[in-house]
Motif scaffolding. Structure first.
Motif, short mmCIF file in Angstrom:
data_model
loop_
_atom_site.label_atom_id
_atom_site.label_comp_id
_atom_site.label_asym_id
_atom_site.label_seq_id
_atom_site.Cartn_x
_atom_site.Cartn_y
_atom_site.Cartn_z
N LEU A 151 49.29 16.75 56.08
CA LEU A 151 48.37 17.32 55.11
C LEU A 151 46.93 17.10 55.55
CD1 LEU A 151 47.54 18.49 52.32
CD2 LEU A 151 47.86 16.18 51.38
N ALA A 152 46.15 18.17 55.56
CA ALA A 152 44.71 18.08 55.79
C ALA A 152 44.01 18.49 54.50
CB ALA A 152 44.28 19.01 56.93
N VAL A 153 43.12 17.61 54.01
CA VAL A 153 42.32 17.90 52.82
C VAL A 153 40.94 18.32 53.32
CG1 VAL A 153 41.46 17.07 50.62
CG2 VAL A 153 43.61 16.18 51.53
N VAL A 154 40.58 19.58 53.07
CA VAL A 154 39.37 20.17 53.65
C VAL A 154 38.24 20.13 52.63
CG1 VAL A 154 38.38 22.22 54.72
CG2 VAL A 154 40.80 21.66 55.09
N CYS A 155 37.20 19.36 52.96
CA CYS A 155 36.06 19.18 52.05
C CYS A 155 34.74 19.55 52.72
CB CYS A 155 36.00 17.73 51.56
SG CYS A 155 37.53 17.07 50.89
N VAL A 156 34.77 20.41 53.71
CA VAL A 156 33.55 20.77 54.45
C VAL A 156 32.81 21.86 53.68
CG1 VAL A 156 34.63 20.16 56.65
CG2 VAL A 156 34.77 22.51 55.80
N PRO A 157 31.53 22.11 54.03
CA PRO A 157 30.80 23.21 53.38
C PRO A 157 31.50 24.56 53.57
CG PRO A 157 29.30 21.79 54.58
CD PRO A 157 30.68 21.34 54.95
N ALA A 158 31.19 25.50 52.65
CA ALA A 158 31.90 26.78 52.64
C ALA A 158 31.80 27.51 53.97
CB ALA A 158 31.35 27.65 51.51
N GLY A 159 30.65 27.45 54.62
CA GLY A 159 30.49 28.18 55.87
C GLY A 159 31.33 27.66 57.01
N ALA A 160 31.85 26.43 56.88
CA ALA A 160 32.65 25.84 57.96
C ALA A 160 34.15 25.86 57.68
CB ALA A 160 32.20 24.39 58.20
N VAL A 161 34.54 26.28 56.48
CA VAL A 161 35.96 26.17 56.09
C VAL A 161 36.86 26.99 57.00
CG1 VAL A 161 37.62 26.84 54.31
CG2 VAL A 161 35.58 25.55 53.69
N LEU A 162 36.51 28.24 57.27
CA LEU A 162 37.39 29.10 58.06
C LEU A 162 37.63 28.52 59.45
CD1 LEU A 162 39.03 31.66 58.28
CD2 LEU A 162 36.94 32.91 58.85
N ASP A 163 36.59 27.99 60.07
CA ASP A 163 36.77 27.40 61.40
C ASP A 163 37.69 26.19 61.33
OD1 ASP A 163 35.22 29.26 62.70
OD2 ASP A 163 33.37 28.09 62.55
N VAL A 164 37.56 25.39 60.29
CA VAL A 164 38.42 24.20 60.15
C VAL A 164 39.88 24.64 59.95
CG1 VAL A 164 38.99 22.26 58.64
CG2 VAL A 164 36.61 22.68 59.30
N VAL A 165 40.10 25.66 59.13
CA VAL A 165 41.48 26.12 58.91
C VAL A 165 42.05 26.69 60.21
CG1 VAL A 165 42.95 27.71 57.62
CG2 VAL A 165 41.08 26.54 56.47
N ARG A 166 41.24 27.41 60.96
CA ARG A 166 41.71 27.89 62.27
C ARG A 166 42.12 26.72 63.16
NH1 ARG A 166 36.61 31.98 62.92
NH2 ARG A 166 37.54 33.87 62.00
N GLU A 167 41.30 25.67 63.14
CA GLU A 167 41.60 24.51 63.97
C GLU A 167 42.89 23.82 63.50
OE1 GLU A 167 39.13 20.70 65.84
OE2 GLU A 167 38.44 21.66 63.98
N CYS A 168 43.08 23.74 62.18
CA CYS A 168 44.30 23.14 61.64
C CYS A 168 45.53 23.94 62.07
CB CYS A 168 44.22 23.08 60.11
SG CYS A 168 43.08 21.85 59.45
N ALA A 169 45.43 25.27 61.96
CA ALA A 169 46.57 26.12 62.34
C ALA A 169 46.88 25.96 63.82
CB ALA A 169 46.27 27.57 62.01
N ALA A 170 45.85 25.92 64.66
CA ALA A 170 46.07 25.78 66.10
C ALA A 170 46.66 24.42 66.45
CB ALA A 170 44.74 25.99 66.84
N ALA A 171 46.29 23.39 65.69
CA ALA A 171 46.78 22.04 65.98
C ALA A 171 48.18 21.78 65.44
CB ALA A 171 45.80 21.02 65.41
N GLY A 172 48.70 22.68 64.59
CA GLY A 172 50.03 22.48 64.04
C GLY A 172 50.06 21.67 62.76
N VAL A 173 48.94 21.64 62.01
CA VAL A 173 48.92 20.96 60.71
C VAL A 173 49.87 21.68 59.76
CG1 VAL A 173 47.47 20.36 58.74
CG2 VAL A 173 46.56 20.14 61.06
N ALA A 174 50.67 20.91 59.03
CA ALA A 174 51.73 21.52 58.22
C ALA A 174 51.24 22.05 56.88
CB ALA A 174 52.85 20.51 57.99
#
Length: 861
Positions: free
Chosen positions: A256-279
């Protein structure tokens, strides 16, 4: 009117991974060819009964390059890769031969099952009722797949080949099998979210006032036993928790990744989570553009990642001591599963549950619902041993038909409570029929809840009050309620509340009144509500409550007490609670002045008698629903669905049928109708009057006009050639070029008037409306709405709930409702059907006087 093509959609295979199911076309030829070319020899032999590749090549060519031999096909995709193909080819009227192939590495994961299920749905919309296939006897995996579909299946073995026949026209068992498989897949996909072994908080800041810091600290202080890390490129640790610079720098991808970054950075973080295999991911951040939310949804599905939010409070699961929220107080552990679209409502409900002595099993703040929805949680809680009741606050339904099915199944096992959200009736103002005007969003949601066995309430307090009763009292046997109090006014309030809530004020037995007379002073009121007077001793009050509990004519007791200088009658009420358990009759205590609104105990106690009674009514409604047999409405005789479909074929969407064709639709359904003739001019109207041999009604035919009578479009009791001509002239003058003709109809005997109608809602499906009819259909109100298909119990409720039907039993409303419901189920081409009015008479005990039918834009897939 054309059939709508099957739409691409997402489904979950057995391991929880999402796959896209969509129709295949010429652009997919290369992917289809590659899939079949890569099949190992054994798989190719099982599929084509030969080791050579010629049959496979011919099959691929027939799918994408043979326009004369239509072979509908669907494919399952994981990202850009084609995982499997299913197709069928017609072999006769209503019959087709089907085939399925799945890439070897993706077999035994549910892909083939999803493909066959989707193919069957496509075939049904294409008029196919039977699918057939030849399967090698040694292909045990495919034979097991087909047997587990839940479809009626016939197998005949011929040497080493098994001939399989699947029937597609019996849906109940199939839907149950689909839901069972879906629960397994959904639970597997949600396990990393709700029972993670590792959590990373992305955007955890050293600032104690930040949301990320608060969530990280809540997880740490809550005693989460799994691995906990933070992601912050500017820190080596936060709140004593080690940090990584990015998700990609973590030693292992977290559950589980809990994403608390600013709105402008959320999409990049989710892309990184998907690429890393976060469930799984919980996106707390708000203010994300809709286009980015859509991309997050796509990333989640392509990357096998479940996503909660964005714009949410977080998630919690007390069973694993996970509190990944920024609530001021951690949820109290308990058995209530809580799902809310509003984070504020989630906080309020969790606090109210804790104050009442209840707690939460899992809390999910759904937010903007990019992925995880209420439907997912209905499936999770179905098999969760730690959840014994579910509570929802939903502002929208993504798939309400599925919600209804899942909620109905869960409601059979445990209470499901929903706090009503505000719904807009703005859409009904533009309705084209009385039926559409009555089927408001609020009425539709209420019908969904009622038919699914969901207890719908208007506030957090009422939700907790109902859950307290479900948790602390035995099930109700009926609605007969006795009230006992030492404060007479409070007893009157409770009795009035019983009547308002649909409970019966019980008639006490003679034996009970004699026992009460022996215990109470002469000034006491011995009839329900029982007023013991203010001077009764606590022990006596408890004994009187026991008398009411033992009365065979009492199903529940509400005991209202107030302390006086002479004592507190509620002091010994626990003794009455023991008696309540012994006889199985619910006892609700109302100690006036109690600080907490509700306290879960045995028996449960309430600060307010009206709220206690509303909780009791909710429990009675649930008991009634559980006792109802879930038998689908019987198919009436004399119904010709094919004839109705033929009347609608080739008509453009949005067309309002003229009165004669509308009457023909009803006649094909076996509904008696007062027939008439469509006249294009005054001469034709006169001829129709002569044929009626008596007074007629002249009705303007103007397309979508709703209030014909109010607009002067209906002239009644017209008799004589001169009056007919004058009436036609008046209608021509009134409506001008918009007048398409005049419908001339013999006058029917006057009587009570009902309205029955259908509206096809694009998300909820067909809605049936029933109630008062005639000119004042909307003014009278009181229309009931139900979702089709109906059960016999639904029909009984509709008939019993209509005051007109009770007052005029000559109208056989049950038969009429069955026929209208069958139109909804078997004829997909109707957008609206409005039968108004219906009066007593005719061969079936009723007859339709007027009807309006609007053709759907496209047949539903």
């Amino acid at each position: 009117m054309t059939s709508a093509p099957p739409r691409p959609h997402w489904a979950r295979r057995a391991d929880g991974a999402a796959v896209e199911i969509r129709p295949l076309g010429p652009d997919d030829g290369e992917a289809i060819a590659r899939l079949h070319a890569d099949l190992p020899a054994e798989d190719r032999y099982s599929r084509f009964f030969t080791l050579g590749g010629v049959n496979a090549q011919l099959y691929v060519r027939s799918l994408v390059h043979d326009p004369e031999h239509r072979r509908p096909a669907v494919g399952a995709f994981g990202g850009d890769r084609l995982l499997g193909v299913a197709s069928y080819a017609r072999t006769g009227p209503g019959t087709a031969e089907f085939a399925v192939a799945v890439a070897h590495g993706d077999q035994a994961r549910g892909v083939g099952t999803l493909l066959v299920e989707d193919l069957a749905a496509v075939a049904e919309s294409d008029g196919i009722t039977t699918l057939v296939a030849d399967v090698l006897a040694g292909n045990h995996r495919m034979l097991r797949l087909l047997a587990d579909l839940g479809r009626p299946m016939l197998t005949e073995r011929d040497d080493d080949v098994v001939h399989v026949t699947l029937r597609l026209d019996e849906a109940d068992a199939h839907l149950a099998a689909v839901d069972h498989r879906s629960r397994i897949a959904t639970s597997a996909s949600l396990r990393p979210l709700l029972a993670p072994t590792s959590v990373a908080v992305v955007g955890a800041s050293r600032r104690t006032t930040s949301v990320g810091h608060a969530i990280l600290d809540a997880i740490r202080r809550g005693g989460f036993a799994g691995a906990l890390t933070a992601v912050n490129p500017h820190a080596r640790s936060v709140a004593g928790v080690p940090c990584a610079a990015s998700v990609g720098d973590l030693a292992e991808p977290p559950d589980l990744a809990v994403v608390c970054v600013p709105a402008g950075a959320v999409l990049d973080v989710v892309r990184e989570c998907a690429a890393a295999g976060v469930a799984s991911a919980v996106i707390v951040t708000a203010g994300i553009p809709r286009s980015e939310v859509d991309e997050i949804r796509a990333l989640a599905r392509a990357g096998r990642m479940r996503v909660v939010g964005p714009n949410c409070l977080g998630v919690a699961n007390t069973a694993v001591r996970l509190n990944a929220t920024f609530m001021a107080r951690a949820p109290r552990p308990g058995g209530v599963g809580l799902a809310c679209q509003s984070g504020g409502v989630a906080i309020a409900v969790a606090d109210a549950l804790a104050a009442a002595g209840l707690g939460v099993s899992a809390l999910v703040s759904l937010g903007d619902k990019a992925d995880v929805s209420g439907n997912d949680l209905l499936e999770w809680w179905f098999d969760d041993d730690g959840t014994d009741a579910a509570l929802f606050y939903l502002e929208s339904f993504g798939d309400p038909r599925r919600f209804a099915r899942l909620a109905r199944a869960l409601s059979r096992r445990q209470p499901v409570v929903a706090i009503r959200a505000g719904t807009s009736a703005a859409g009904s103002r533009a309705a084209g029929s009385h039926t559409a005007a009555a089927a408001t969003p609020a009425a539709t949601a209420e019908a969904l809840y009622r038919q699914a066995g969901v207890t719908a309430v208007d506030s957090t307090a009422d939700a907790v009050a109902a859950l307290a009763l479900f948790a602390g009292a035995p099930p109700l046997r009926g609605r007969r309620t006795a009230v006992i109090t030492n404060a007479g006014g409070a007893g009157v309030l409770a009795a009035d509340a019983c009547v308002s809530a649909g409970l019966a004020v019980a008639e006490l037995s003679e034996a009970s009144r004699r026992s009460l007379a022996e215990l109470l002073p002469a000034t006491a009121a011995l009839h329900n509500p029982v007023d013991t007077t203010a001077v009764v001793a606590p022990a006596v009050f408890a004994e009187c409550a026991g008398v009411l509990l033992a009365d065979a004519g009492v199903d529940a007791v509400v005991a209202i007490t107030v302390p006086t200088a002479l004592g507190d009658p509620g002091r010994d009420i626990a003794r009455a609670g023991v008696a309540a358990r012994a006889v199985g009759t619910p006892l609700l205590i109302v100690p006036l002045g109690q600080q907490a609104p509700v306290v879960v105990a045995e028996p449960p106690s309430y600060a307010d008698p009206v709220r206690a009674v509303r909780a009791l009514a909710a429990a009675a409604d649930r008991a009634d629903w559980l006792a109802r047999p879930a038998v689908r409405a019987a198919d009436p005789a004399g119904f010709d669905g094919a004839a109705i479909t033929a009347l609608l074929d080739d008509l453009p969407g949005g067309t309002w049928l003229d009165p004669a064709d509308s009457a023909a639709v009803l006649a094909a359904a076996g509904i008696p109708v007062v027939t008439g003739q469509l006249a294009r001019d005054a001469g034709a109207a006169v001829a129709a009057w002569r044929g009626a041999a008596g007074p007629v009604a002249l009705k303007a035919v103007t397309g979508g006009l709703l209030h014909k009578s109010r607009a002067g479009g209906v002239l009644l009791d017209v008799d004589g050639e001169d009056r007919v001509r004058a009436g036609v002239a008046a209608l021509v003058e009134r409506f001008g070029p918009g007048l398409r003709g005049v419908f001339v109809q013999p006058m029917a005997p006057r009587g009570p008037e009902l309205l029955v109608g259908l509206r096809d809602d694009p998300r909820f499906g067909p809605l049936l409306v029933f109630g008062a009819g005639g000119v004042d259909a909307e003014a009278i109100g009181g229309h009931a709405v139900r979702l089709c298909p109906l059960t016999e119990a639904d029909i009984a409720d509709l008939v019993a709930g209509s005051g007109i039907a009770r007052a005029h039993p000559g109208i056989d409303a049950a038969d009429l409702l069955r026929r209208v419901c069958l139109i909804a189920e078997s004829v997909p081409g109707i957008a609206e059907l409005d039968i108004n009015p219906v009066t007593a008479g005719g061969p079936r005990g009723y007859r339709a006087i007027d009807a309006r039918v609007r053709v759907a834009d496209r047949r539903a897939p």
